[in-house]
Design a protein around this motif. Structure first.
Motif, short mmCIF file in Angstrom:
data_model
loop_
_atom_site.label_atom_id
_atom_site.label_comp_id
_atom_site.label_asym_id
_atom_site.label_seq_id
_atom_site.Cartn_x
_atom_site.Cartn_y
_atom_site.Cartn_z
N SER A 60 -71.33 70.11 122.36
CA SER A 60 -71.83 69.91 123.89
C SER A 60 -70.61 69.86 124.85
O SER A 60 -70.83 69.19 125.74
CB SER A 60 -72.92 69.35 124.14
N ASN A 61 -69.65 70.56 124.52
CA ASN A 61 -68.48 70.62 125.58
C ASN A 61 -68.27 71.98 126.15
O ASN A 61 -69.32 72.78 126.28
CB ASN A 61 -67.36 69.93 124.90
N ARG A 62 -67.11 72.08 126.48
CA ARG A 62 -66.94 73.51 127.06
C ARG A 62 -65.77 74.08 126.24
O ARG A 62 -64.99 75.03 126.78
CB ARG A 62 -66.28 73.30 128.61
N LEU A 63 -65.78 74.22 125.12
CA LEU A 63 -64.76 74.55 124.28
C LEU A 63 -65.04 76.10 124.07
O LEU A 63 -66.46 76.35 123.80
CB LEU A 63 -64.64 73.91 122.70
N ARG A 64 -64.29 76.95 124.11
CA ARG A 64 -64.42 78.56 124.07
C ARG A 64 -63.73 79.21 122.86
O ARG A 64 -64.16 80.38 122.39
CB ARG A 64 -63.92 79.34 125.27
N SER A 65 -62.75 78.44 122.23
CA SER A 65 -62.15 78.80 121.12
C SER A 65 -61.85 77.38 120.17
O SER A 65 -61.76 76.51 120.51
CB SER A 65 -60.83 79.73 121.14
N LEU A 66 -61.81 77.69 118.83
CA LEU A 66 -61.17 76.97 118.21
C LEU A 66 -60.11 77.19 117.11
O LEU A 66 -60.09 78.62 116.78
CB LEU A 66 -62.49 76.64 117.13
N PRO A 67 -59.15 76.26 116.49
CA PRO A 67 -58.18 76.60 115.83
C PRO A 67 -58.85 76.88 114.57
O PRO A 67 -58.59 75.72 113.54
CB PRO A 67 -57.02 75.49 116.00
N ALA A 68 -59.26 77.91 113.80
CA ALA A 68 -60.07 77.96 112.72
C ALA A 68 -59.07 77.75 111.60
O ALA A 68 -59.74 77.09 110.68
CB ALA A 68 -60.62 79.34 112.72
N ALA A 69 -57.91 78.23 111.64
CA ALA A 69 -57.03 78.04 110.44
C ALA A 69 -56.67 76.58 110.18
O ALA A 69 -56.58 76.08 109.11
CB ALA A 69 -55.62 78.93 110.67
N GLU A 70 -56.22 75.83 111.14
CA GLU A 70 -56.05 74.28 111.22
C GLU A 70 -57.25 73.72 110.62
O GLU A 70 -57.11 72.79 110.04
CB GLU A 70 -55.53 73.61 112.59
N LEU A 71 -58.61 74.06 111.04
CA LEU A 71 -59.68 73.38 110.77
C LEU A 71 -60.00 73.66 109.46
O LEU A 71 -60.36 72.66 108.62
CB LEU A 71 -60.77 73.69 111.93
N GLN A 72 -59.78 74.90 108.82
CA GLN A 72 -59.91 75.10 107.72
C GLN A 72 -59.10 74.31 106.44
O GLN A 72 -59.68 74.19 105.43
CB GLN A 72 -59.82 76.76 107.40
N ALA A 73 -58.07 74.03 107.14
CA ALA A 73 -56.96 73.20 106.23
C ALA A 73 -57.30 71.58 106.15
O ALA A 73 -56.65 71.07 105.20
CB ALA A 73 -55.76 73.34 106.57
N LEU A 74 -58.21 71.40 106.92
CA LEU A 74 -58.74 69.85 106.94
C LEU A 74 -59.32 69.49 105.60
O LEU A 74 -60.08 70.51 105.06
CB LEU A 74 -59.69 69.63 108.06
N PRO A 75 -59.31 68.42 105.22
CA PRO A 75 -60.20 67.96 103.85
C PRO A 75 -61.60 68.03 104.20
O PRO A 75 -62.07 67.85 105.36
CB PRO A 75 -59.80 66.52 103.61
N ALA A 76 -62.29 68.21 103.23
CA ALA A 76 -63.94 68.31 103.25
C ALA A 76 -64.52 67.13 103.83
O ALA A 76 -65.49 67.37 104.43
CB ALA A 76 -64.35 68.87 101.89
N TRP A 77 -64.03 65.99 103.52
CA TRP A 77 -64.68 64.77 103.91
C TRP A 77 -64.69 64.63 105.43
O TRP A 77 -65.44 63.90 106.04
CB TRP A 77 -64.22 63.65 103.43
N LEU A 78 -63.57 65.33 106.13
CA LEU A 78 -63.59 65.15 107.57
C LEU A 78 -64.13 66.36 107.99
O LEU A 78 -64.98 66.24 109.18
CB LEU A 78 -62.14 65.22 108.03
N ARG A 79 -64.21 67.54 107.48
CA ARG A 79 -64.99 68.72 107.93
C ARG A 79 -66.44 68.65 107.93
O ARG A 79 -67.18 69.08 108.75
CB ARG A 79 -64.69 70.06 107.29
N ASP A 80 -66.74 67.63 106.82
CA ASP A 80 -68.12 67.27 106.85
C ASP A 80 -68.65 66.52 108.04
O ASP A 80 -69.91 66.54 108.22
CB ASP A 80 -68.33 66.35 105.39
#
Length: 502
Positions: free
Chosen positions: A191-211
């Motif tokens: 619930s912020n004002r983010l219009r885009s995400l760094p999808a590639a960088e987020l996909q590289a994060l470990p699953a326990w953090l993406r969870d």
């Protein structure tokens, strides 16, 4: 006796009164006015306070100042060091200013609640004096600017809540290796004002953090990388995706006036027709060493082991000669063989649930590959073109003599022939003058030919005229009547551009 006993009784009573008087002063002064004290907990909530009450007992461990009117937290809000304070609650105060030195007196603080206030910016090194802080609540404020160093020195921070603010820039420094708090396991940016995400960088994060990376409720723009990021989270059953599927929505770029659509529906033909990103198959070659990662949602697992395609169990305590479990739970395979290919299973057990992850390994049955083989596709094509050109040049300029030429070269030289025959065939000039009758034919003698006067109607330069033998006053031809004359112009005469007359 009686006076003595009475005096002693009076003395005891005086001592008790003195002790009560001494104890009464600190007890009365340890709990501020309009606060409720219970052991080391001070509750001053909903007390209509405009400033932090004083004095504060030094043994306080929890201080609740929520639901008041404290709009500014200055550096001197605590008159002295509160070494035992580990929880400070300042929610619902209309707090608009926090000094960068406000937390110097509470170095052992582990829980800080600044939610539901009117904070707009997080200044540089705002929380750097809290090295032991574990939970920081900043949701439901008006924060639009976050300094990149605001969370420096928070090595023990585990949970950071930044939801319901005005943040438009994704704070990627909170997630990158090296700048990320080492213990961070939850980041709420919903619930912020983010219009885009760094999808590639987020996909590289470990699953326990993406969870525990919450992104729902933002006005995101629809694209396929965003869909693939969340689709993989759904495949892994990540809580941040599964619990908020309805709130994970985006705006189609081609229809800005259309209502936001569900991000997990972007794979339909009616929307963007995105394809789901499949788990990559790990490829290796004979003799290589590879490491298979076990990207589990469980950060602190009770147990972990691997099962090979052949059904062998590899545990953390040991392994066989070619497989071993590393300290981070990954499986290391050495000196790969063709039978090492297949699907490996990583089984993780935790306090709340168990998880099984699968990794597919493809072993190529050769060794020249990748970094060991410089002949990639483009290079091979270039080499093939160069070789083709070289072969064509060899064919054009270095072709060996044909069989007919070789046979002619090996054939014994023919006996001398009369040049007049060749010249008569190739020459356009007759052997007699124009308008004169041809000379009478001469009788041929077997084995002999008539000797012409010259080639192409001329005598050869540098040669000798034919010598005819005279017998009885008449010329006679014979093998000894003429001598073969060398013909230096024979080559040019053969390739003459004069038309041939038969």
């Amino acid at each position: 006796m009686p006076p003595t006993l009475g005096a002693m009784a009076v003395l005891v009573m005086l001592v008790m009164l003195a002790m009560l008087a001494v104890l009464a002063v600190p007890v009365a002064g340890s709990c501020p006015t309009r606060c409720v004290c219970a052991s080391n907990i001070l509750s001053c909530s909903q007390a209509a306070l405009s400033s932090v009450p004083a004095p504060l007992p030094r043994f306080a461990a929890v201080l609740d100042l929520s639901h008041n009117n404290i709009s500014r937290l200055r550096a001197d809000w605590a008159p002295g060091r509160l070494a035992h304070l580990h929880a400070l609650l300042l929610a619902h105060n209309g707090l608009a200013f926090v000094s960068t030195e406000a937390f110097t007196h509470v170095p052992h603080l582990r829980h800080l609640d600044l939610s539901s206030n009117r904070l707009r910016t997080l200044e540089e090194n705002l929380f750097s004096d809290l090295p032991e802080l574990e939970v920081l609540l900043l949701y439901n404020n008006e924060i639009s600017a976050v300094d990149r160093s605001a969370f420096d020195n928070l090595s023990r921070l585990r949970k950071l809540y930044l939801g319901r603010n005005h943040i438009a820039r994704f704070p990627l420094e909170l997630l990158r290796d090296g700048s990320r708090p080492a213990q961070l396991s939850l980041l709420d940016l919903s619930s912020n004002r983010l219009r885009s995400l760094p999808a590639a960088e987020l996909q590289a994060l470990p699953a326990w953090l993406r969870d525990r990376l919450y992104l729902h409720g933002n006005p995101l723009g629809c694209d396929c990388p965003l869909f693939q990021l969340l689709a993989r989270g759904r495949h892994r059953r990540l809580s941040a995706v599964m619990d908020f599927q309805e709130e994970l929505r985006c705006q189609l770029p081609a229809a800005p006036n259309r209502a936001p659509v569900a991000i997990l529906e972007l794979g339909s033909r009616e929307l963007l027709n995105c394809s789901e990103a499949k788990e990559a198959v790990l490829e290796a070659y004979l003799g290589d060493s590879v490491t298979l990662g076990c990207d589990s949602r469980l950060r602190a697992a009770h147990g972990r082991h691997w099962v090979t395609p052949g059904g062998d169990r590899v545990t953390e305590e040991g392994g066989n000669g070619s497989a071993a479990v590393l300290a981070n739970g990954s499986l290391q395979l050495r000196a790969l063989r063709p039978e090492d290919g297949g699907t490996y299973a990583c089984r993780v057990s935790g306090p709340a649930f168990n998880e099984t992850l699968y990794v597919e390994l493809l072993v190529h049955n050769f060794t020249l590959h990748g970094p060991h083989d410089g002949l990639n596709t483009a290079y091979t094509t270039l080499v093939g073109c160069i070789l083709s050109v070289v072969l064509v040049l060899i064919y054009l300029y270095l072709t060996p003599c044909r069989c007919c030429c070789r046979a002619a070269a090996e054939k014994p030289p023919a006996p001398p022939r009369d040049d007049s025959l060749n010249s008569s065939v190739l020459s356009a000039t007759p052997n007699h003058a124009v308008g004169e009758p041809p000379p009478p034919s001469r009788p041929r003698i077997a084995g002999h030919r008539a000797a012409p006067g010259g080639q192409n109607g001329r005598y050869k330069a540098g040669g000798s005229p034919p010598m005819a033998a005279v017998v009885g006053g008449a010329p006679r031809e014979g093998p000894r009547a003429q001598r073969k004359v060398s013909d230096p112009d024979s080559v040019s005469s053969v390739f003459s551009d004069t038309p041939i007359v038969v």
